[in-house]
Each structure stands twice: as structure tokens, then as C-alpha cells.
Write an enzyme that holds these catalytic residues in place. Sequence first.
Site, PDB file in Angstrom:
ATOM      1  N   HIS A   4       8.976  -5.992   3.614  1.00  0.00           N
ATOM      2  CA  HIS A   4       8.480  -4.630   3.893  1.00  0.00           C
ATOM      3  C   HIS A   4       9.235  -4.032   5.084  1.00  0.00           C
ATOM      4  O   HIS A   4       9.638  -2.868   5.073  1.00  0.00           O
ATOM      5  CB  HIS A   4       6.992  -4.672   4.248  1.00  0.00           C
ATOM      6  CG  HIS A   4       6.069  -4.775   3.068  1.00  0.00           C
ATOM      7  ND1 HIS A   4       6.074  -3.863   2.034  1.00  0.00           N
ATOM      8  CD2 HIS A   4       5.076  -5.663   2.771  1.00  0.00           C
ATOM      9  CE1 HIS A   4       5.131  -4.202   1.153  1.00  0.00           C
ATOM     10  NE2 HIS A   4       4.522  -5.286   1.567  1.00  0.00           N
ATOM     11  N   GLU A  31       6.209  -2.462  -2.163  1.00  0.00           N
ATOM     12  CA  GLU A  31       5.844  -3.831  -2.529  1.00  0.00           C
ATOM     13  C   GLU A  31       6.993  -4.519  -3.269  1.00  0.00           C
ATOM     14  O   GLU A  31       7.130  -5.738  -3.199  1.00  0.00           O
ATOM     15  CB  GLU A  31       4.555  -3.809  -3.376  1.00  0.00           C
ATOM     16  CG  GLU A  31       3.916  -5.151  -3.601  1.00  0.00           C
ATOM     17  CD  GLU A  31       3.272  -5.791  -2.358  1.00  0.00           C
ATOM     18  OE1 GLU A  31       3.263  -5.155  -1.279  1.00  0.00           O
ATOM     19  OE2 GLU A  31       2.781  -6.924  -2.468  1.00  0.00           O
ATOM     20  N   HIS A  46       7.224 -12.107   3.177  1.00  0.00           N
ATOM     21  CA  HIS A  46       6.670 -10.904   2.551  1.00  0.00           C
ATOM     22  C   HIS A  46       6.730  -9.705   3.506  1.00  0.00           C
ATOM     23  O   HIS A  46       7.300  -8.661   3.170  1.00  0.00           O
ATOM     24  CB  HIS A  46       5.224 -11.184   2.130  1.00  0.00           C
ATOM     25  CG  HIS A  46       4.578 -10.049   1.408  1.00  0.00           C
ATOM     26  ND1 HIS A  46       4.519  -9.992   0.038  1.00  0.00           N
ATOM     27  CD2 HIS A  46       3.977  -8.916   1.852  1.00  0.00           C
ATOM     28  CE1 HIS A  46       3.904  -8.875  -0.322  1.00  0.00           C
ATOM     29  NE2 HIS A  46       3.563  -8.211   0.755  1.00  0.00           N
ATOM     30  N   GLU A  47       6.181  -9.878   4.692  1.00  0.00           N
ATOM     31  CA  GLU A  47       6.174  -8.756   5.645  1.00  0.00           C
ATOM     32  C   GLU A  47       7.610  -8.435   6.078  1.00  0.00           C
ATOM     33  O   GLU A  47       7.940  -7.272   6.301  1.00  0.00           O
ATOM     34  CB  GLU A  47       5.292  -9.059   6.855  1.00  0.00           C
ATOM     35  CG  GLU A  47       3.813  -9.348   6.537  1.00  0.00           C
ATOM     36  CD  GLU A  47       3.136  -8.287   5.673  1.00  0.00           C
ATOM     37  OE1 GLU A  47       3.496  -7.098   5.780  1.00  0.00           O
ATOM     38  OE2 GLU A  47       2.243  -8.658   4.874  1.00  0.00           O
TER      39      GLU A  47
HETATM   40 ZN    ZN Z   1       2.862  -6.201   0.611  1.00  0.00          ZN
END
Ligand code: ZN
Length: 493
Positions: free
Chosen positions: A262, A288, A258-259
Site C-alpha cells: 500500500h 488493494e 501488505h502495508e
Molecule cells: Zn489492504
Amino acid sequence: MSYENYKQQMTRIADIQFASALLQWDQEVYMPAAGADQRANQLATLSSIAHEMSTGEQLGKWLNELKSVQELSAEQKANVKHSLRDYTNRKKYSAAFVEKMSLQVSKTFNAWQEAKAQSNFTLYAKELDQLIELKLREADLLGYKDHPYDALLDQYEPDLTVKELDVLFAQVRSELVPFVKELFGKKVKSEFMYANYPSDKQWDLGITLLKDMGYDFESGRQDISSHPFTINFGSKDVRVTTRINENDFHEMIWSCIHEGGHALYEQGLKPENYGLPMGEAVSLSIHESQSRFWENNVGRSKPYWTYYYPYIQELFPQQLKNVSLHEFYCAMNEVKPSLIRTNADELTYHFHVMVRYEIEKMILEKKVKTNELPDLWNEKYKAYLGIDVPNDAQGVLQDVHWSHGSFGYFPTYSLGSFYAAQFYAALKKQIPNLEMHIEKGEFAPILAWLRENIHQYGKLYSAKELSVRISGEPLNFSYFMSYAKDKYTKMFA
Ligand code: ZN
């Protein structure tokens, strides 16, 4: 010549803001506890310097001159347009209001920490109530057409309105809720996910996943923090953090991917646009969409684990001795009702967001009193997730957002997943053998596509424009719904 002046001033403001971000990163990762008070003062000083620089009369003069200069390039014009909008919004706040708000946020945040530790909402209610009053005043200061919530949403997701969100969440309610309730009945074997997975090996695995995605360790690093996050100081230094739980194999894996998503967005912004809107992400939902694209559409897919599972089994031979690839894949995608948003699966996650959205709207419409929030929260968890909330800490007090005054932030999480599904569908059309690439661990074509279609532009296009450019239409929930139906129907076939 004022474009150069404007650009120089924006660069200087960014220098201050990134320096302050580095202090925040340090606060989360390395700072000794006793440093907290002095650090808070250092951050406050830097933030007031940045505020002064970005609301100065001279900057406003340059921007107002530049807005009608025809000779600027499309990117330069877009920079001026965005900066002028930000400038005008910032000027709507008096210094006294800014101070009052920041003081109230500190008080509310402290009360929230105490209330959460003791699992007692009443310790927080009074401060939250005052913060809500200030947020309503802020909405008035900023101005809105239909709903005060629109003014607050706009800060995270420009031009997003309650009207649009109501339509979106009505679809979630009528389509996703019944579909997921059927899945609750399907049993999945997952106890092996909670065996002991030593943290050093998990750490190495996380680094491998990040490298394979294309995360550039020459322009970033990973550390441990209690809440995983991504932070950047320009596109050449984009850092991620993760959290490792030796008895829950999910946490490190999902936070890294997830990170990492980003971070790839931030690393893909053009360095020459440092400090300028063209060097920044479009909006929270598009940010996101990048983390969820990697986490859900790539990371939670069968081809992804087809590639990684043999390696993971080698790393953890004891823990995964009798677990097949399909069992591992199903465990990674177990759909079940849960109390805590950040631990939720990719489907029920949106119920958590919907609960918050409905409550925030009621708060701003003054349809619920602050001391009624725990009951309202618990009722909604019962209605959408079918579960009883045992205490406030695991209920209405679980998220930090309201204590910061961040009303309007939550919906962008759902939008991110919905955009991700829509973008992934577009990518699949353009690379028909996409899944074969993923099965071989070839992620470079995916990153190249994201760079080309999203990252390089910064704020040049709005979220809606970007979506139309990529998929031919604005956000359409049916992409997410068909992604979910297709995937989970196959999984249990
Ligand atoms: Zn996020």
C-alpha cells in the site's frame, strides 16, 4: 485563472485532511488513553472545516467554469472531472443528514465495541438497524439505476455494480470453492510457525523486508499498532504500522509486506499532484491490488522464500532447525478453513468476503432482519468453510466495517487480489526471468514496473481503463484462478 484558484483550494483542503490524518495516526500509535475525548472533538472540528471548504459555493463555481475550458491539459481536465463529481456528490447531503449520520455511526461503533467485548450481538442490533435505515436513505440521496447497493459501492469503487459483482462471485462459488475444498484435505506441517519468535528480531526482519521492497524510510516510518495500517500525509510522508505476535510468525511478515505494498503506491504518487485527484489512488480495489501484489504474488512465492529463508534460518536457528525451505514455504501457504477473515490464507479469504457481500446485498434488499444476521452468518460459514461459529465475537461481530456504515467496502478486498493476479501475469510476460530476479532479492524491476504502469498516474485512468492498458482486458477472474491452480498443484506435486 480559476484553475490556479481551484488548485490552491484543493491544496488547502488536503492540508486540513492530512493534519487530521496525523491526529488519527497518533491516536492509533502513541496517544494516551485519557486523550480520547478531546481528540475526538479535535478530529470532528477539522472534519467539519474540511467539509465546509470542499462544499463551498466558490469551489463549485470554479469547477463548473473549468469543466468546459478546452486549453487544460489531459491531467488538468481529469482533475476537474473528478473534483466536480466529488463536489456534486457531497452537495447531495444536507448538513443535517451529515450530522445525523455521524452521530449514528458513533453510537453504532460504541455499541459494536461493547457487543464484541461481550460477544453478544443483541447489544448492537438496534443501533445497527438504525444505521442501515440511514444508509438506505443515503443510497436514495446519491441515486442509482438498478440497486441501492450500487450507490454505496460507487463510493469505494467508482462504477462498480452488483451486476458485475454477482458474475464475479458466481465464478468464485463455482470454481474456487470446489478447488479449495480439495486442498483442505492436504496436510501441511506448520507447528514451527507458532514457536517463540522474539519481537526485537521480528521487528528487524520486518524493516529489512520493507527496505528490500523499495519502501523509502526517508519518506516514511514504521510503528506498532494493534491493527496494522498505512496512512499518508502526502506522498513524502507515508507511514506503516505492524503488529508482532511472538507466538505466530505469520502476523508481522504478512502485515509488513501488505502495508508495504500500500505504502509503495502512495510513495509513488507524484508530489506535484498533492491534494488533487491525480495525486490520489484510483480506487480501493486498485490500492488493494498493490498490497496483494507484494503479499501474494511476490511474497507468498517460492522464489521469495528461496531468497529469504537462509537469512531467516540464521535469525531463528532454534525455531527453524529442522525445517526445510519447502516446508517453510508450504507453512507460509497453508490453506485451511478459519473463522477470522484477517487471518485467512490467500484463497479462503475470498469466501469470507463472499459471505459479507451476500449478506450486505440481502440487508439492502431488506431480505433479512437485523436480528437474523448472526444465524445467517453462521449458516454461510458452515456452507462455504464447513465450520461452526462458536460465538458472535468470532462471527458476525468480528469486523468493524458495518459499525462505521461501510457497506460495499468488503468486495474491494477480493477485487484487489484478482487485479493483482492479472497484473502479475502481465508483468511476467514483460520480464520473462522475473522469478530469477526475485530469487536474488532484486525487487527494483518490479517496483519500477508498478511505478511506470500504475503509481504515477493517480486517478488519470479508471480501474477498468488501467486494467485494459496493463493486461489488454478488464478484470478477469480466470487470472486468479489459474494462479491458484498452478501454484497449489505444484506445491503438492
Ligand atoms: Zn489492504
